[in-house]
Design a protein around this motif. Structure first.
Motif, PDB file in Angstrom:
ATOM      1  N   VAL A 210       0.747  -1.415   0.025  1.00  0.00           N
ATOM      2  CA  VAL A 210       0.055   0.056   0.126  1.00  0.00           C
ATOM      3  C   VAL A 210       0.929   1.295  -0.116  1.00  0.00           C
ATOM      4  CG1 VAL A 210      -1.652   1.300   1.281  1.00  0.00           C
ATOM      5  CG2 VAL A 210      -1.969  -1.186   1.444  1.00  0.00           C
ATOM      6  N   SER A 211       2.011   1.209   0.751  1.00  0.00           N
ATOM      7  CA  SER A 211       2.674   2.280   0.960  1.00  0.00           C
ATOM      8  C   SER A 211       3.347   2.926  -0.323  1.00  0.00           C
ATOM      9  CB  SER A 211       4.006   2.152   1.958  1.00  0.00           C
ATOM     10  OG  SER A 211       4.735   1.050   1.419  1.00  0.00           O
ATOM     11  N   ASP A 212       3.769   2.323  -1.297  1.00  0.00           N
ATOM     12  CA  ASP A 212       4.254   2.910  -2.688  1.00  0.00           C
ATOM     13  C   ASP A 212       3.509   2.642  -4.034  1.00  0.00           C
ATOM     14  OD1 ASP A 212       4.226   0.003  -2.829  1.00  0.00           O
ATOM     15  OD2 ASP A 212       6.545  -0.176  -3.380  1.00  0.00           O
ATOM     16  N   ASP A 213       2.130   2.698  -3.557  1.00  0.00           N
ATOM     17  CA  ASP A 213       1.038   2.453  -4.701  1.00  0.00           C
ATOM     18  C   ASP A 213       0.128   3.549  -4.315  1.00  0.00           C
ATOM     19  OD1 ASP A 213      -0.998   1.903  -6.374  1.00  0.00           O
ATOM     20  OD2 ASP A 213      -0.698  -0.122  -6.306  1.00  0.00           O
ATOM     21  N   GLY A 214       0.008   4.791  -4.930  1.00  0.00           N
ATOM     22  CA  GLY A 214      -1.065   5.688  -4.909  1.00  0.00           C
ATOM     23  C   GLY A 214      -2.425   5.261  -4.810  1.00  0.00           C
ATOM     24  N   ALA A 215      -2.609   4.245  -5.912  1.00  0.00           N
ATOM     25  CA  ALA A 215      -4.114   3.795  -6.267  1.00  0.00           C
ATOM     26  C   ALA A 215      -4.473   3.024  -5.249  1.00  0.00           C
ATOM     27  CB  ALA A 215      -3.958   2.968  -7.592  1.00  0.00           C
ATOM     28  N   ALA A 216      -3.701   2.264  -4.784  1.00  0.00           N
ATOM     29  CA  ALA A 216      -3.818   1.239  -3.451  1.00  0.00           C
ATOM     30  C   ALA A 216      -4.193   2.155  -2.393  1.00  0.00           C
ATOM     31  CB  ALA A 216      -2.633   0.274  -3.288  1.00  0.00           C
ATOM     32  N   ARG A 217      -3.508   3.163  -2.023  1.00  0.00           N
ATOM     33  CA  ARG A 217      -3.902   4.001  -1.047  1.00  0.00           C
ATOM     34  C   ARG A 217      -5.213   4.574  -1.102  1.00  0.00           C
ATOM     35  NH1 ARG A 217       1.530   5.790  -1.773  1.00  0.00           N
ATOM     36  NH2 ARG A 217       0.895   7.693  -2.430  1.00  0.00           N
ATOM     37  N   ASP A 218      -5.387   4.928  -1.964  1.00  0.00           N
ATOM     38  CA  ASP A 218      -6.947   5.633  -2.485  1.00  0.00           C
ATOM     39  C   ASP A 218      -7.933   4.780  -2.160  1.00  0.00           C
ATOM     40  OD1 ASP A 218      -8.853   7.674  -3.969  1.00  0.00           O
ATOM     41  OD2 ASP A 218      -9.228   5.938  -4.893  1.00  0.00           O
ATOM     42  N   LEU A 219      -7.762   3.303  -2.576  1.00  0.00           N
ATOM     43  CA  LEU A 219      -8.707   2.349  -2.244  1.00  0.00           C
ATOM     44  C   LEU A 219      -8.797   2.151  -0.746  1.00  0.00           C
ATOM     45  CD1 LEU A 219      -7.980  -0.668  -4.760  1.00  0.00           C
ATOM     46  CD2 LEU A 219     -10.071   0.731  -4.747  1.00  0.00           C
ATOM     47  N   VAL A 220      -7.780   2.289  -0.116  1.00  0.00           N
ATOM     48  CA  VAL A 220      -7.740   1.924   1.210  1.00  0.00           C
ATOM     49  C   VAL A 220      -8.628   3.255   2.353  1.00  0.00           C
ATOM     50  CG1 VAL A 220      -6.307   2.206   3.748  1.00  0.00           C
ATOM     51  CG2 VAL A 220      -5.529   0.700   1.832  1.00  0.00           C
ATOM     52  N   ALA A 221      -8.374   4.370   1.638  1.00  0.00           N
ATOM     53  CA  ALA A 221      -9.247   5.610   1.920  1.00  0.00           C
ATOM     54  C   ALA A 221     -10.654   5.439   1.777  1.00  0.00           C
ATOM     55  CB  ALA A 221      -8.517   6.847   1.451  1.00  0.00           C
ATOM     56  N   ARG A 222     -10.934   4.864   0.621  1.00  0.00           N
ATOM     57  CA  ARG A 222     -12.460   4.838   0.433  1.00  0.00           C
ATOM     58  C   ARG A 222     -12.954   3.685   1.210  1.00  0.00           C
ATOM     59  NH1 ARG A 222     -11.644   4.077  -5.809  1.00  0.00           N
ATOM     60  NH2 ARG A 222     -13.861   3.433  -5.906  1.00  0.00           N
ATOM     61  N   ALA A 223     -12.363   2.568   1.300  1.00  0.00           N
ATOM     62  CA  ALA A 223     -12.988   1.663   2.299  1.00  0.00           C
ATOM     63  C   ALA A 223     -12.977   2.025   3.697  1.00  0.00           C
ATOM     64  CB  ALA A 223     -11.924   0.447   2.298  1.00  0.00           C
ATOM     65  N   THR A 224     -12.172   2.927   4.199  1.00  0.00           N
ATOM     66  CA  THR A 224     -12.114   3.366   5.557  1.00  0.00           C
ATOM     67  C   THR A 224     -13.317   4.444   5.517  1.00  0.00           C
ATOM     68  OG1 THR A 224      -9.892   3.190   5.788  1.00  0.00           O
ATOM     69  CG2 THR A 224     -10.879   4.603   7.383  1.00  0.00           C
ATOM     70  N   ALA A 225     -13.719   5.153   4.528  1.00  0.00           N
ATOM     71  CA  ALA A 225     -14.660   6.186   4.601  1.00  0.00           C
ATOM     72  C   ALA A 225     -16.019   5.374   4.664  1.00  0.00           C
ATOM     73  CB  ALA A 225     -14.496   7.002   3.440  1.00  0.00           C
ATOM     74  N   GLU A 226     -16.169   4.463   3.839  1.00  0.00           N
ATOM     75  CA  GLU A 226     -17.160   3.291   4.128  1.00  0.00           C
ATOM     76  C   GLU A 226     -17.532   2.937   5.138  1.00  0.00           C
ATOM     77  OE1 GLU A 226     -17.397   1.470  -0.642  1.00  0.00           O
ATOM     78  OE2 GLU A 226     -17.183   0.536   1.169  1.00  0.00           O
ATOM     79  N   GLY A 227     -16.583   2.256   6.059  1.00  0.00           N
ATOM     80  CA  GLY A 227     -16.624   1.883   7.240  1.00  0.00           C
ATOM     81  C   GLY A 227     -16.933   3.101   8.285  1.00  0.00           C
TER      82      GLY A 227
END
Length: 335
Positions: A210-227
């Protein structure tokens, strides 16, 4: 008190190893090659100061240990393995009469928020533990815990009731064993906060990093916002990210161990070919609550589906890209 650690991987091995090192009575429970390695060579617990070789007693299952009235059972298996473990241990007889479910304290040292509720069906005294303990278990007999000055922060509390003498004694033993162990009245609030942080586990496992992949970090942010939206709709209180960061700041700090890289538990499950993954009880918990309260959760639903598929197909960590997952999310929304 004697601690019977049910599941001696990254979390259970670290807790059991540190308790044993500090002079507490401990029995590890492990299976297969991990059991054989522990029995033959002891537990190799690697921490920032070096590798400890600990001759901790180990058994393969509940039939191999005579339970005592002063035992504390620490459940440290993944949630998908909880039911089988709870059933196996609850009916075991305790010296002096009665069963483990009737007489012994059970601590759920696990991610997710489902375990305590399941445990309370079979055990009278259940305690929750919010585990902030980065660790790795990839090789039989070996656990890596690369943080200091404390090995981990273990927030503990009695499930469904206020703190009692038992939880304070457990916390005292942990504090004397290189852990930060605050006792709280609202342990599930901490576990729901940790749940939001654990939504990233699936992204790391599926994308590899996740740390070196901007698109993956965006997925984490969206998953967390849903949560967060789901927990808000459900009226569930949770510890904030700032609270959890504050808990470990200056106490449970990453301290690199040469040759070792820390990965989340879901990444490790795929890497070991464990045959299961806890995503159903992390991202899947958000999906469940979202469906119950009318909140869309397409990102978490897609992550849950992709993780289950990766286990079924035997994929290694990093077999998918963030773009692959985006297409799945779009399909989830469209359906």
């Amino acid at each position: 008190m004697r601690y019977v650690i049910i599941g001696s991987g990254a979390v259970g091995g670290s807790i059991g190893g540190r308790l044993h090192e500090s002079g507490r009575s401990v029995v590890l429970v492990a299976r297969g090659a991990h059991f054989e390695a522990l029995r033959g060579n002891g537990l190799r617990l690697t921490v920032p100061s070096g590798t400890l070789t600990l001759d901790v007693p180990v058994v393969a299952g509940p039939e191999d240990v005579a339970l005592r009235e002063d035992d504390v059972l620490v459940l440290a298996v993944k949630t998908q393995d909880s039911d089988a473990a709870l059933q196996a241990w609850a009916a075991r007889q305790v010296a002096g009469g009665g069963t483990a479910g009737e007489r012994l304290a059970l601590v759920c040292a696990q991610n997710g928020v489902e375990n305590e509720r399941r445990a309370l069906r079979l055990f009278r005294e259940v305690y929750g533990m919010c585990v902030v303990l980065p660790g790795t278990h990839l090789e039989p007999g070996s656990v890596v815990a690369p943080c200091g000055p404390y090995t981990g922060a273990l927030v503990v509390g009695r499930y469904g009731a206020g703190p009692d003498g038992t939880v304070r004694r457990i916390a005292d033993d942990l504090e004397k064993s290189c852990f930060l162990a605050p006792v709280v009245a609202d342990v599930m609030r901490w576990k729901y906060g940790k749940l939001l942080g654990n939504l990233a586990n699936a992204v790391e496992a599926l994308c590899g990093s996740v740390s070196d992949d901007g698109a993956a970090r965006d997925l984490v942010a969206r998953a967390t916002a849903e949560g967060a939206a789901v927990l808000g709709a459900a009226g569930i209180a949770y510890a904030s990210g700032a609270e959890i960061t504050g808990l470990r700041s200056g106490t449970v700090e990453p301290r690199p161990v040469p040759g070792e890289h820390t990965h989340g538990s879901s990444w490790q499950s795929l890497a070991r070919g464990a045959g299961s993954i806890e995503t159903d009880y992390l991202n899947g918990e958000i999906v469940l609550l979202g469906r119950s309260h009318g909140v869309p959760t397409p990102v978490n639903a897609a992550l849950q589906q992709a993780a289950r598929e990766s286990v079924r197909l035997g994929r290694a960590p990093g077999a998918l890209t963030a773009e692959d997952l985006e297409r799945r999310i779009a399909g989830t929304v469209a359906s």
